[in-house]
Design a protein around this motif. Sequence first.
Motif, PDB file in Angstrom:
ATOM      1  N   ILE A  87       0.674  -1.133  -0.121  1.00  0.00           N
ATOM      2  CA  ILE A  87      -0.009  -0.039  -0.152  1.00  0.00           C
ATOM      3  C   ILE A  87       0.956   1.228  -0.011  1.00  0.00           C
ATOM      4  N   SER A  88       2.064   1.168   0.713  1.00  0.00           N
ATOM      5  CA  SER A  88       2.992   2.502   0.625  1.00  0.00           C
ATOM      6  C   SER A  88       3.356   2.827  -0.732  1.00  0.00           C
ATOM      7  N   ASN A  89       3.848   1.562  -1.338  1.00  0.00           N
ATOM      8  CA  ASN A  89       4.097   1.865  -2.770  1.00  0.00           C
ATOM      9  C   ASN A  89       3.334   2.561  -3.700  1.00  0.00           C
ATOM     10  N   THR A  90       1.890   2.224  -3.317  1.00  0.00           N
ATOM     11  CA  THR A  90       0.808   2.757  -4.315  1.00  0.00           C
ATOM     12  C   THR A  90       0.793   3.933  -3.975  1.00  0.00           C
ATOM     13  N   LEU A  91       0.834   4.598  -2.615  1.00  0.00           N
ATOM     14  CA  LEU A  91       0.626   5.763  -2.098  1.00  0.00           C
ATOM     15  C   LEU A  91       1.919   6.586  -2.647  1.00  0.00           C
ATOM     16  N   SER A  92       3.001   5.920  -2.660  1.00  0.00           N
ATOM     17  CA  SER A  92       4.471   6.792  -3.271  1.00  0.00           C
ATOM     18  C   SER A  92       4.003   7.105  -4.830  1.00  0.00           C
ATOM     19  N   SER A  93       3.495   6.144  -5.410  1.00  0.00           N
ATOM     20  CA  SER A  93       3.044   6.237  -6.790  1.00  0.00           C
ATOM     21  C   SER A  93       2.227   7.548  -7.169  1.00  0.00           C
ATOM     22  N   LEU A  94       1.219   7.510  -6.219  1.00  0.00           N
ATOM     23  CA  LEU A  94       0.202   8.609  -6.479  1.00  0.00           C
ATOM     24  C   LEU A  94       0.959  10.068  -6.170  1.00  0.00           C
ATOM     25  N   ALA A  95       1.903   9.928  -5.141  1.00  0.00           N
ATOM     26  CA  ALA A  95       2.595  11.380  -4.681  1.00  0.00           C
ATOM     27  C   ALA A  95       3.460  11.846  -5.919  1.00  0.00           C
ATOM     28  N   LEU A  96       4.064  10.708  -6.810  1.00  0.00           N
ATOM     29  CA  LEU A  96       4.941  10.847  -7.692  1.00  0.00           C
ATOM     30  C   LEU A  96       4.171  11.611  -8.895  1.00  0.00           C
ATOM     31  N   ALA A  97       3.035  10.762  -9.180  1.00  0.00           N
ATOM     32  CA  ALA A  97       2.192  11.504 -10.252  1.00  0.00           C
ATOM     33  C   ALA A  97       1.838  13.124  -9.973  1.00  0.00           C
ATOM     34  N   GLN A  98       1.487  13.206  -8.781  1.00  0.00           N
ATOM     35  CA  GLN A  98       1.056  14.337  -8.094  1.00  0.00           C
ATOM     36  C   GLN A  98       2.047  15.325  -8.469  1.00  0.00           C
TER      37      GLN A  98
END
Length: 301
Positions: A183-194
Amino acid sequence: MIVREHPSTLKLFFVMQGSVVPKIIGRIIGIGLLSVIVVLIDRYVIPLPHISIAAMGIFGVALSLFLGFRNNAAYDRWWEARKLWGTMIADMRNLGRHMSVFVGEGEDREHILTCAVAFAHLHRGFLRGVDVKDDIIAWVGQEKSTALSAQRNGADAALRAMADKIGQLARKDAISGFGQMTISNTLSSLALAQAGCERIFTTPLPFVYSLLVRRTTYLYCWLLPFALIESTGWFAPVLAAVVAYVFFGLQAVTNELELPFRMGQNGLPLDAMCRTIEISVSEALGRKPPEILLPVKHVLS
């Protein structure tokens, strides 16, 4: 964003929706009138200097290369922005599946996924400079909506709220270490896209380059009548207007694509993409999903 079938050959020349003609029609008419004045003076008042058409051809090729390069750079920004939002949509769907696998049913799952919807809307609000508080009240409630909207970066605050909840679950051993990492990796991916969208939003194409291309375009169109009067005569205003349409049109298209998040006919449909995220999250939570946003008069916002 314009969503419509390609018009027929006859309608092609009369379609104004999504066209740059309304924005540059004044400049096209101005170049046409300048050409008429140049031809009249040259024929009936005093002979004017004639510029070699070959020299103007070389000038035009160089200008076309500059405009083409700038147009490609602007389109790259537009397409990268679309890919980043596509990544966010995929990450939201993955997050819903992660919740089913690692968290299960309950308030914790709902808290994380509703914050994910708030993240998408708050990010859209930042990129477009609009207030999205009313759009997230139904998902996170009045109090949390006000708190997130009050933050300097509301979307990042929503991500932190999701991370805090994952941390709480981990401390209670309610989620496995692998689930926490996934889940942390998915949140990190969202942060990178943001962050990628914020980079595009805050970093326009270099102004000095845009200024050079714009000045060169005007100079070329102003000098073009002096190269056409000898070889084309009274057709010079028509040809000059057509060339002005091409060059000023490319310039206007570049200006629109350079800012992909702006509300407009050729901007990205952020509202529709946020609705797609709402549908995905609603289905993950077992709620009735909202309706898909459809184009209004061929415009998808």
